[in-house]
Design a protein around this motif. Structure first.
Motif, short mmCIF file in Angstrom:
data_model
loop_
_atom_site.label_atom_id
_atom_site.label_comp_id
_atom_site.label_asym_id
_atom_site.label_seq_id
_atom_site.Cartn_x
_atom_site.Cartn_y
_atom_site.Cartn_z
N ALA A 20 -7.21 26.23 -26.84
CA ALA A 20 -7.12 24.87 -27.37
C ALA A 20 -5.74 24.60 -27.95
CB ALA A 20 -8.18 24.66 -28.45
N SER A 21 -5.44 23.32 -28.15
CA SER A 21 -4.23 22.92 -28.84
C SER A 21 -4.60 22.62 -30.29
CB SER A 21 -3.61 21.69 -28.18
OG SER A 21 -3.14 22.01 -26.88
N LEU A 22 -4.15 23.46 -31.20
CA LEU A 22 -4.52 23.32 -32.60
C LEU A 22 -3.64 22.30 -33.32
CD1 LEU A 22 -5.11 27.08 -33.45
CD2 LEU A 22 -6.78 25.38 -32.73
N HIS A 23 -4.14 21.80 -34.43
CA HIS A 23 -3.41 20.80 -35.21
C HIS A 23 -3.00 21.41 -36.54
CE1 HIS A 23 -4.41 17.61 -32.38
NE2 HIS A 23 -5.65 18.08 -32.36
N ALA A 24 -1.77 21.14 -36.94
CA ALA A 24 -1.25 21.67 -38.20
C ALA A 24 -1.72 20.83 -39.37
CB ALA A 24 0.28 21.72 -38.16
N SER A 25 -1.89 21.46 -40.52
CA SER A 25 -2.26 20.73 -41.74
C SER A 25 -1.03 20.25 -42.50
CB SER A 25 -3.10 21.64 -42.64
OG SER A 25 -2.35 22.79 -43.04
N ARG A 26 0.14 20.79 -42.14
CA ARG A 26 1.39 20.38 -42.77
C ARG A 26 2.28 19.65 -41.77
NH1 ARG A 26 3.72 25.88 -45.00
NH2 ARG A 26 2.58 26.70 -43.19
N PRO A 27 3.22 18.84 -42.25
CA PRO A 27 4.10 18.10 -41.33
C PRO A 27 4.92 19.05 -40.46
CG PRO A 27 4.23 17.20 -43.55
CD PRO A 27 3.45 18.47 -43.67
N TYR A 28 5.22 18.61 -39.27
CA TYR A 28 6.03 19.37 -38.31
C TYR A 28 7.47 19.46 -38.82
CZ TYR A 28 8.20 20.34 -33.73
OH TYR A 28 8.91 20.89 -32.68
N PRO A 29 7.99 20.68 -39.02
CA PRO A 29 9.37 20.80 -39.55
C PRO A 29 10.44 20.28 -38.60
CG PRO A 29 8.14 22.86 -39.78
CD PRO A 29 7.35 21.99 -38.87
N GLY A 30 10.19 20.38 -37.29
CA GLY A 30 11.21 19.98 -36.32
C GLY A 30 11.17 18.52 -35.97
N SER A 31 11.23 17.66 -36.99
CA SER A 31 11.05 16.23 -36.76
C SER A 31 12.38 15.48 -36.60
CB SER A 31 10.26 15.61 -37.91
OG SER A 31 10.91 15.84 -39.15
N GLY A 32 13.49 16.19 -36.63
CA GLY A 32 14.79 15.55 -36.50
C GLY A 32 15.08 15.13 -35.07
N PRO A 33 16.25 14.56 -34.83
CA PRO A 33 16.60 14.10 -33.48
C PRO A 33 16.71 15.28 -32.50
CG PRO A 33 18.50 13.98 -34.95
CD PRO A 33 17.31 14.28 -35.81
N GLU A 34 16.35 15.03 -31.26
CA GLU A 34 16.42 16.06 -30.22
C GLU A 34 17.87 16.26 -29.80
OE1 GLU A 34 15.49 18.95 -28.71
OE2 GLU A 34 13.55 17.97 -28.41
N ALA A 35 18.29 17.51 -29.71
CA ALA A 35 19.67 17.83 -29.31
C ALA A 35 19.83 17.69 -27.80
CB ALA A 35 20.02 19.24 -29.75
N ASN A 36 21.05 17.46 -27.38
CA ASN A 36 21.37 17.38 -25.96
C ASN A 36 21.69 18.80 -25.47
OD1 ASN A 36 21.99 16.48 -23.40
ND2 ASN A 36 24.09 15.86 -23.96
N LEU A 37 20.64 19.55 -25.11
CA LEU A 37 20.79 20.94 -24.72
C LEU A 37 21.00 21.07 -23.22
CD1 LEU A 37 17.81 22.43 -26.79
CD2 LEU A 37 20.23 22.38 -27.45
N SER A 38 21.77 22.07 -22.82
CA SER A 38 21.91 22.37 -21.40
C SER A 38 20.62 22.99 -20.89
CB SER A 38 23.08 23.32 -21.18
OG SER A 38 22.79 24.60 -21.73
N ASP A 39 20.49 23.09 -19.57
CA ASP A 39 19.29 23.71 -18.99
C ASP A 39 19.15 25.15 -19.46
OD1 ASP A 39 18.72 21.37 -17.68
OD2 ASP A 39 19.49 22.02 -15.73
N ALA A 40 20.27 25.87 -19.54
CA ALA A 40 20.24 27.27 -19.96
C ALA A 40 19.82 27.38 -21.42
CB ALA A 40 21.60 27.92 -19.75
N GLU A 41 20.35 26.50 -22.27
CA GLU A 41 19.99 26.52 -23.70
C GLU A 41 18.52 26.16 -23.89
OE1 GLU A 41 24.13 25.33 -25.99
OE2 GLU A 41 22.91 23.74 -25.07
N ARG A 42 18.05 25.20 -23.13
CA ARG A 42 16.65 24.79 -23.23
C ARG A 42 15.72 25.92 -22.81
NH1 ARG A 42 14.43 19.86 -23.97
NH2 ARG A 42 16.52 18.96 -23.91
N ALA A 43 16.09 26.61 -21.72
CA ALA A 43 15.27 27.73 -21.24
C ALA A 43 15.26 28.87 -22.25
CB ALA A 43 15.80 28.22 -19.89
N CYS A 44 16.41 29.14 -22.86
CA CYS A 44 16.50 30.19 -23.88
C CYS A 44 15.62 29.86 -25.07
CB CYS A 44 17.96 30.35 -24.31
SG CYS A 44 18.20 31.47 -25.72
N ALA A 45 15.72 28.63 -25.55
CA ALA A 45 14.93 28.22 -26.71
C ALA A 45 13.44 28.26 -26.40
CB ALA A 45 15.34 26.82 -27.16
N ALA A 46 13.06 27.82 -25.20
CA ALA A 46 11.65 27.82 -24.82
C ALA A 46 11.10 29.24 -24.76
CB ALA A 46 11.47 27.13 -23.47
N ALA A 47 11.88 30.18 -24.25
CA ALA A 47 11.44 31.57 -24.17
C ALA A 47 11.27 32.16 -25.57
CB ALA A 47 12.44 32.40 -23.37
#
Length: 207
Positions: A20-47
């Motif tokens: 299931a996809s669970l829901h947090a009881s506290r606010p999401y910390p990563g609520s700032g603007p999305e960075a313009n990441l390269s494909d390689a940076e995005r893949a690294c962060a996702a991993a």
């Protein structure tokens, strides 16, 4: 809660944690603007966030196993409280993985089952060792998260905010376990835990 109720609750937790996809009881910390990441940076962060998500799947199972065999009610309550906070981490990691276009580990059922078994064994060793195992686990996770903060792309403020908050929570959980009477683990056990965590990290980053 009797053993049958605990078993049913734990089984339900496993299903929800893995599928299931669970829901947090506290606010999401990563609520700032999305960075313009390269494909390689995005893949690294996702991993990296997939590895963190696996760690939180394991935390849910570990705490459930420890609570299942804890002898002291106060210890059980603290373990259950820590597990609720780890649910926030689980939800945050999944949200960030989705934002990065990544995926969760295909081995999550295996991770949950293995960690639950370890938690049961830790609980059977007695509450002081149970809490000591919890404290050492959280210390190692804190170190692991610190490493991820160094590896994440500098511009990826959202992932960094999530990992940073997780690190603060893990440090607090470790200190709580010590305050409740957790004893230091023998060096060979700490080394074995570190080795097992390395295997998990290497595998989860790919599968």
């Amino acid at each position: 809660m009797n053993r049958l109720d605990q078993f049913i609750t734990t089984f339900d937790l496993g299903l929800r944690t893995v599928f299931a996809s669970l829901h947090a009881s506290r606010p999401y910390p990563g609520s700032g603007p999305e960075a313009n990441l390269s494909d390689a940076e995005r893949a690294c962060a996702a991993a990296l966030m997939r590895v963190n998500h696996v760690g939180e799947v394991c935390a849910q199972a570990l705490y459930a196993g420890q609570a299942f065999t804890a002898r002291n009610d106060a210890v059980r309550v603290e373990l259950e409280q820590a597990a609720r906070e780890e649910t926030d981490h689980l939800a945050w990691c999944e949200q960030r993985i989705n934002e990065l276009g990544g995926r969760k580990s295909l081995l999550n059922p295996l991770w949950f089952g293995g960690a639950f078994g370890i938690g049961v064994v830790a609980g059977l060793a007695g509450d002081r060792w149970n809490l000591g195992f919890l404290a050492e686990t959280e210390r190692q996770v804190e170190t692991h998260l610190d490493g991820h903060l160094q590896q994440l792309p500098e511009a990826d403020a959202r992932s960094r905010a999530v990992v940073g908050q997780m690190k603060l929570d893990e440090a607090r959980h470790a200190q709580t376990a010590v305050n409740l009477g957790g004893v230091p683990l023998p060096p060979p056990m700490k080394w074995a835990m570190h080795l097992a965590a390395d295997v998990m990290r290497q595998t989860a980053s790919r599968i």
